[in-house]
Design a protein around this motif. Structure first.
Motif, short mmCIF file in Angstrom:
data_model
loop_
_atom_site.label_atom_id
_atom_site.label_comp_id
_atom_site.label_asym_id
_atom_site.label_seq_id
_atom_site.Cartn_x
_atom_site.Cartn_y
_atom_site.Cartn_z
N GLU A 1 46.73 34.35 45.77
CA GLU A 1 46.95 34.05 44.35
C GLU A 1 45.66 33.75 43.61
OE1 GLU A 1 49.94 31.28 42.41
OE2 GLU A 1 50.94 31.81 44.30
N LYS A 2 44.73 33.03 44.27
CA LYS A 2 43.48 32.65 43.60
C LYS A 2 42.62 33.87 43.26
CE LYS A 2 40.78 31.69 47.74
NZ LYS A 2 40.05 30.70 48.49
N ILE A 3 42.87 34.99 43.91
CA ILE A 3 42.16 36.23 43.59
C ILE A 3 42.98 37.07 42.61
CG2 ILE A 3 41.29 38.42 44.53
CD1 ILE A 3 40.67 36.86 47.12
N TYR A 4 44.29 37.11 42.83
CA TYR A 4 45.15 37.96 42.01
C TYR A 4 45.25 37.47 40.56
CZ TYR A 4 48.92 40.85 40.35
OH TYR A 4 49.66 41.74 39.63
N GLU A 5 45.35 36.17 40.36
CA GLU A 5 45.52 35.65 38.99
C GLU A 5 44.37 36.04 38.06
OE1 GLU A 5 46.45 31.48 39.20
OE2 GLU A 5 48.41 31.86 40.08
N PRO A 6 43.10 35.85 38.46
CA PRO A 6 42.01 36.30 37.58
C PRO A 6 42.02 37.83 37.40
CG PRO A 6 41.14 34.89 39.32
CD PRO A 6 42.58 35.13 39.62
N LEU A 7 42.36 38.55 38.44
CA LEU A 7 42.44 40.01 38.36
C LEU A 7 43.49 40.42 37.33
CD1 LEU A 7 41.80 42.88 39.58
CD2 LEU A 7 43.69 42.45 41.13
N ALA A 8 44.67 39.81 37.41
CA ALA A 8 45.74 40.13 36.48
C ALA A 8 45.37 39.75 35.04
CB ALA A 8 47.03 39.42 36.90
N LYS A 9 44.68 38.64 34.88
CA LYS A 9 44.27 38.19 33.54
C LYS A 9 43.27 39.16 32.92
CE LYS A 9 42.42 34.18 31.10
NZ LYS A 9 41.91 32.82 31.22
N VAL A 10 42.27 39.56 33.69
CA VAL A 10 41.28 40.52 33.18
C VAL A 10 41.96 41.85 32.87
CG1 VAL A 10 39.20 41.85 33.75
CG2 VAL A 10 39.31 39.42 34.31
N ALA A 11 42.84 42.28 33.76
CA ALA A 11 43.56 43.54 33.53
C ALA A 11 44.35 43.48 32.24
CB ALA A 11 44.47 43.83 34.72
N LYS A 12 45.07 42.40 32.02
CA LYS A 12 45.88 42.25 30.81
C LYS A 12 45.00 42.26 29.57
CE LYS A 12 49.29 39.31 28.58
NZ LYS A 12 50.06 38.07 28.64
N ASN A 13 43.87 41.55 29.63
CA ASN A 13 42.95 41.47 28.49
C ASN A 13 42.29 42.81 28.16
OD1 ASN A 13 43.52 38.76 28.17
ND2 ASN A 13 41.71 38.07 29.27
N THR A 14 42.22 43.70 29.15
CA THR A 14 41.58 45.01 28.92
C THR A 14 42.61 46.13 28.78
OG1 THR A 14 41.31 45.34 31.31
CG2 THR A 14 39.46 44.34 30.12
N GLY A 15 43.90 45.76 28.81
CA GLY A 15 44.94 46.77 28.64
C GLY A 15 45.11 47.69 29.83
N ARG A 16 44.80 47.18 31.00
CA ARG A 16 44.92 47.98 32.21
C ARG A 16 45.84 47.28 33.19
NH1 ARG A 16 38.95 48.98 33.80
NH2 ARG A 16 39.80 50.67 35.00
N THR A 17 46.19 47.95 34.26
CA THR A 17 47.01 47.32 35.29
C THR A 17 46.08 46.65 36.30
OG1 THR A 17 47.04 49.23 36.78
CG2 THR A 17 48.76 49.13 35.06
N PRO A 18 46.60 45.64 37.01
CA PRO A 18 45.78 45.04 38.07
C PRO A 18 45.35 46.07 39.12
CG PRO A 18 47.67 43.65 37.59
CD PRO A 18 47.86 44.94 36.83
N GLU A 19 46.21 47.03 39.40
CA GLU A 19 45.86 48.06 40.38
C GLU A 19 44.69 48.92 39.92
OE1 GLU A 19 50.01 46.75 40.96
OE2 GLU A 19 48.93 47.47 39.20
N GLU A 20 44.69 49.31 38.64
CA GLU A 20 43.58 50.11 38.11
C GLU A 20 42.26 49.33 38.20
OE1 GLU A 20 45.76 52.78 34.65
OE2 GLU A 20 45.18 50.71 34.19
N LEU A 21 42.32 48.09 37.82
CA LEU A 21 41.12 47.26 37.83
C LEU A 21 40.64 47.03 39.26
CD1 LEU A 21 39.19 45.78 35.96
CD2 LEU A 21 40.65 43.77 36.16
N ALA A 22 41.56 46.77 40.19
CA ALA A 22 41.18 46.56 41.58
C ALA A 22 40.52 47.81 42.16
CB ALA A 22 42.41 46.18 42.41
N ILE A 23 41.04 48.98 41.84
CA ILE A 23 40.44 50.23 42.32
C ILE A 23 39.03 50.38 41.76
CG2 ILE A 23 40.56 52.75 42.15
CD1 ILE A 23 43.62 52.43 42.46
N GLU A 24 38.85 50.06 40.48
CA GLU A 24 37.52 50.15 39.87
C GLU A 24 36.54 49.20 40.56
OE1 GLU A 24 35.58 48.70 35.77
OE2 GLU A 24 37.23 50.11 35.52
N TRP A 25 36.99 47.97 40.82
CA TRP A 25 36.12 47.00 41.48
C TRP A 25 35.78 47.44 42.89
CZ3 TRP A 25 38.61 41.64 39.91
CH2 TRP A 25 38.41 41.43 38.55
N LEU A 26 36.76 47.98 43.61
CA LEU A 26 36.50 48.47 44.97
C LEU A 26 35.54 49.65 44.95
CD1 LEU A 26 40.06 48.17 46.52
CD2 LEU A 26 38.02 46.88 47.21
#
Length: 81
Positions: free
Chosen positions: A10-35
């Motif tokens: 959760e401590k990793i997913y919550e910031p990921l989901a927040k950034v994704a929401k703020n940028t209009g993307r899904t957490p999955e899209e953002l995670a793939i970009e970060w990876l």
């Protein structure tokens, strides 16, 4: 494309989901970009070909070489001041 399912703390997913929401993307899209970004840095490490080529008294040189190179460059730049 390969498929992977991972459990994210959760401590990793919550910031990921927040950034994704703020940028209009899904957490999955953002995670793939970060990876992608992280794996590109590993794949393009110019010092990696020298790991194991030299004897050193620094046990974590392979993992921390960027840190040591940066520290050395910082020391060198202060010499000329």
């Amino acid at each position: 494309m390969e498929r992977m399912t991972i459990d994210i703390p959760e401590k990793i997913y919550e910031p990921l989901a927040k950034v994704a929401k703020n940028t209009g993307r899904t957490p999955e899209e953002l995670a793939i970009e970060w990876l992608e970004t992280a794996s590109r840095g590993v794949a393009e490490d110019p010092v990696e070909k020298f790991i194991g080529a030299f004897k050193s008294d620094i046990p974590d040189w392979a993992d921390q070489h960027d840190k040591y190179i940066g520290e050395n460059l910082a020391r060198q730049s202060k010499v000329g001041e």
